[in-house]
Scaffold this motif. Sequence first.
Motif, PDB file in Angstrom:
ATOM      1  N   VAL A  16       8.617   5.590   9.718  1.00 31.44           N
ATOM      2  CA  VAL A  16       9.788   6.355   9.313  1.00 31.44           C
ATOM      3  C   VAL A  16      11.054   5.741   9.903  1.00 31.44           C
ATOM      4  O   VAL A  16      11.063   5.274  11.034  1.00 31.44           O
ATOM      5  N   SER A  17      12.081   5.740   9.086  1.00 29.44           N
ATOM      6  CA  SER A  17      13.421   5.340   9.518  1.00 29.44           C
ATOM      7  C   SER A  17      14.239   6.618   9.444  1.00 29.44           C
ATOM      8  O   SER A  17      14.517   7.101   8.338  1.00 29.44           O
ATOM      9  N   GLY A  18      14.567   7.174  10.595  1.00 31.87           N
ATOM     10  CA  GLY A  18      15.141   8.513  10.617  1.00 31.87           C
ATOM     11  C   GLY A  18      14.056   9.473  10.171  1.00 31.87           C
ATOM     12  O   GLY A  18      12.989   9.526  10.770  1.00 31.87           O
ATOM     13  N   GLU A  19      14.284  10.153   9.077  1.00 30.38           N
ATOM     14  CA  GLU A  19      13.263  11.047   8.511  1.00 30.38           C
ATOM     15  C   GLU A  19      12.670  10.492   7.217  1.00 30.38           C
ATOM     16  O   GLU A  19      11.869  11.160   6.564  1.00 30.38           O
ATOM     17  N   VAL A  20      13.049   9.275   6.853  1.00 27.74           N
ATOM     18  CA  VAL A  20      12.619   8.688   5.579  1.00 27.74           C
ATOM     19  C   VAL A  20      11.357   7.854   5.776  1.00 27.74           C
ATOM     20  O   VAL A  20      11.324   6.941   6.610  1.00 27.74           O
ATOM     21  N   VAL A  21      10.321   8.171   5.008  1.00 24.74           N
ATOM     22  CA  VAL A  21       9.082   7.387   5.044  1.00 24.74           C
ATOM     23  C   VAL A  21       9.341   6.059   4.352  1.00 24.74           C
ATOM     24  O   VAL A  21       9.744   6.017   3.187  1.00 24.74           O
ATOM     25  N   VAL A  22       9.105   4.960   5.092  1.00 27.67           N
ATOM     26  CA  VAL A  22       9.360   3.619   4.549  1.00 27.67           C
ATOM     27  C   VAL A  22       8.089   2.764   4.492  1.00 27.67           C
ATOM     28  O   VAL A  22       8.131   1.626   4.035  1.00 27.67           O
ATOM     29  N   GLY A  23       6.972   3.317   4.958  1.00 28.25           N
ATOM     30  CA  GLY A  23       5.716   2.581   4.918  1.00 28.25           C
ATOM     31  C   GLY A  23       4.561   3.478   5.287  1.00 28.25           C
ATOM     32  O   GLY A  23       4.757   4.572   5.841  1.00 28.25           O
ATOM     33  N   THR A  24       3.357   3.018   4.991  1.00 27.01           N
ATOM     34  CA  THR A  24       2.162   3.776   5.312  1.00 27.01           C
ATOM     35  C   THR A  24       0.988   2.825   5.511  1.00 27.01           C
ATOM     36  O   THR A  24       0.981   1.701   4.987  1.00 27.01           O
ATOM     37  N   ALA A  25       0.021   3.265   6.283  1.00 24.89           N
ATOM     38  CA  ALA A  25      -1.226   2.524   6.485  1.00 24.89           C
ATOM     39  C   ALA A  25      -2.255   3.518   6.987  1.00 24.89           C
ATOM     40  O   ALA A  25      -1.913   4.528   7.602  1.00 24.89           O
ATOM     41  N   SER A  26      -3.520   3.220   6.760  1.00 26.52           N
ATOM     42  CA  SER A  26      -4.561   4.110   7.255  1.00 26.52           C
ATOM     43  C   SER A  26      -5.786   3.324   7.680  1.00 26.52           C
ATOM     44  O   SER A  26      -5.966   2.160   7.336  1.00 26.52           O
ATOM     45  N   LEU A  27      -6.594   4.017   8.465  1.00 28.84           N
ATOM     46  CA  LEU A  27      -7.816   3.427   8.993  1.00 28.84           C
ATOM     47  C   LEU A  27      -8.969   4.367   8.678  1.00 28.84           C
ATOM     48  O   LEU A  27      -8.909   5.560   8.970  1.00 28.84           O
ATOM     49  N   GLU A  28     -10.000   3.814   8.059  1.00 27.67           N
ATOM     50  CA  GLU A  28     -11.207   4.572   7.721  1.00 27.67           C
ATOM     51  C   GLU A  28     -12.374   3.838   8.367  1.00 27.67           C
ATOM     52  O   GLU A  28     -12.828   2.812   7.860  1.00 27.67           O
ATOM     53  N   GLY A  29     -12.791   4.344   9.551  1.00 28.79           N
ATOM     54  CA  GLY A  29     -13.765   3.600  10.336  1.00 28.79           C
ATOM     55  C   GLY A  29     -13.116   2.309  10.777  1.00 28.79           C
ATOM     56  O   GLY A  29     -12.047   2.312  11.379  1.00 28.79           O
ATOM     57  N   GLN A  30     -13.744   1.185  10.452  1.00 30.54           N
ATOM     58  CA  GLN A  30     -13.169  -0.112  10.820  1.00 30.54           C
ATOM     59  C   GLN A  30     -12.416  -0.766   9.667  1.00 30.54           C
ATOM     60  O   GLN A  30     -11.970  -1.903   9.777  1.00 30.54           O
ATOM     61  N   VAL A  31     -12.238  -0.025   8.589  1.00 29.53           N
ATOM     62  CA  VAL A  31     -11.599  -0.583   7.398  1.00 29.53           C
ATOM     63  C   VAL A  31     -10.134  -0.143   7.310  1.00 29.53           C
ATOM     64  O   VAL A  31      -9.831   1.050   7.333  1.00 29.53           O
ATOM     65  N   VAL A  32      -9.258  -1.125   7.218  1.00 29.94           N
ATOM     66  CA  VAL A  32      -7.833  -0.890   7.021  1.00 29.94           C
ATOM     67  C   VAL A  32      -7.624  -0.568   5.549  1.00 29.94           C
ATOM     68  O   VAL A  32      -8.108  -1.277   4.677  1.00 29.94           O
ATOM     69  N   ARG A  33      -6.905   0.516   5.291  1.00 29.08           N
ATOM     70  CA  ARG A  33      -6.694   0.965   3.910  1.00 29.08           C
ATOM     71  C   ARG A  33      -5.209   1.196   3.636  1.00 29.08           C
ATOM     72  O   ARG A  33      -4.461   1.612   4.512  1.00 29.08           O
ATOM     73  N   SER A  34      -4.833   0.967   2.419  1.00 30.98           N
ATOM     74  CA  SER A  34      -3.546   1.406   1.876  1.00 30.98           C
ATOM     75  C   SER A  34      -2.340   1.087   2.747  1.00 30.98           C
ATOM     76  O   SER A  34      -1.596   1.975   3.146  1.00 30.98           O
ATOM     77  N   VAL A  35      -2.149  -0.179   3.035  1.00 28.06           N
ATOM     78  CA  VAL A  35      -0.957  -0.607   3.770  1.00 28.06           C
ATOM     79  C   VAL A  35       0.113  -0.940   2.734  1.00 28.06           C
ATOM     80  O   VAL A  35      -0.037  -1.877   1.954  1.00 28.06           O
ATOM     81  N   PHE A  36       1.173  -0.139   2.736  1.00 27.11           N
ATOM     82  CA  PHE A  36       2.263  -0.323   1.779  1.00 27.11           C
ATOM     83  C   PHE A  36       3.589  -0.098   2.479  1.00 27.11           C
ATOM     84  O   PHE A  36       3.712   0.801   3.302  1.00 27.11           O
ATOM     85  N   VAL A  37       4.574  -0.913   2.116  1.00 24.83           N
ATOM     86  CA  VAL A  37       5.925  -0.779   2.645  1.00 24.83           C
ATOM     87  C   VAL A  37       6.882  -0.710   1.453  1.00 24.83           C
ATOM     88  O   VAL A  37       6.690  -1.400   0.445  1.00 24.83           O
ATOM     89  N   ASP A  38       7.902   0.124   1.581  1.00 25.18           N
ATOM     90  CA  ASP A  38       8.934   0.230   0.562  1.00 25.18           C
ATOM     91  C   ASP A  38       9.426  -1.177   0.223  1.00 25.18           C
ATOM     92  O   ASP A  38       9.836  -1.925   1.112  1.00 25.18           O
ATOM     93  N   PRO A  39       9.373  -1.576  -1.043  1.00 26.75           N
ATOM     94  CA  PRO A  39       9.767  -2.948  -1.416  1.00 26.75           C
ATOM     95  C   PRO A  39      11.180  -3.336  -0.980  1.00 26.75           C
ATOM     96  O   PRO A  39      11.443  -4.497  -0.703  1.00 26.75           O
ATOM     97  N   ASP A  40      12.071  -2.373  -0.886  1.00 29.93           N
ATOM     98  CA  ASP A  40      13.432  -2.675  -0.442  1.00 29.93           C
ATOM     99  C   ASP A  40      13.505  -2.984   1.048  1.00 29.93           C
ATOM    100  O   ASP A  40      14.549  -3.387   1.550  1.00 29.93           O
ATOM    101  N   ARG A  41      12.397  -2.781   1.756  1.00 29.62           N
ATOM    102  CA  ARG A  41      12.382  -2.999   3.201  1.00 29.62           C
ATOM    103  C   ARG A  41      11.319  -4.024   3.631  1.00 29.62           C
ATOM    104  O   ARG A  41      10.941  -4.067   4.792  1.00 29.62           O
TER     105      ARG A  41
END
Length: 151
Positions: free
Chosen positions: A62-87
């Motif tokens: 988050v930048s301030g209160e704005v979500v600018v990226g996300t990522a998750s972990l399911e066991g040992q697997v990294v999932r859904s890593v995404f960043v706002d394309p403008d950033r």
Amino acid sequence: MNVKVRPARTADAGAISRVVLAALRTSNARDYPASVIERVQLSFSPAAIDRLMQQRRMFVAVSGEVVVGTASLEGQVVRSVFVDPDRHRRGIGRLLMAELEHVAREAGLELLIVPSSLTAQEFYTALGFRLVREHQEGVERTLIMERQLRT
């Protein structure tokens, strides 16, 4: 830019969905046909994100209160890593991955696995992941990459 990583909350589902969809439609669309993007988008509606939060340890940048990226972990697997394309290229993905690595190490994991898009291969390689194999499902090609956490 002051960006912090924190655990995702249910209230973040809409913002996470917007970031993921923007990244899919811009960045990933360069490497995958529209049919693949359309199919993958269905997995990232706000309701789907909310369901994923129940299965994975999900984080947001988050930048301030704005979500600018996300990522998750399911066991040992990294999932859904995404960043706002403008950033892109501002270290947000690295911050998210550092948090996932910290969580994985605390859990005693020795290996991280990431099913990478073609778009993200260079990013994961720069973080020390190595290509183990490729997975082809129809026209969608996924790169299975790994990184040892213990030496």
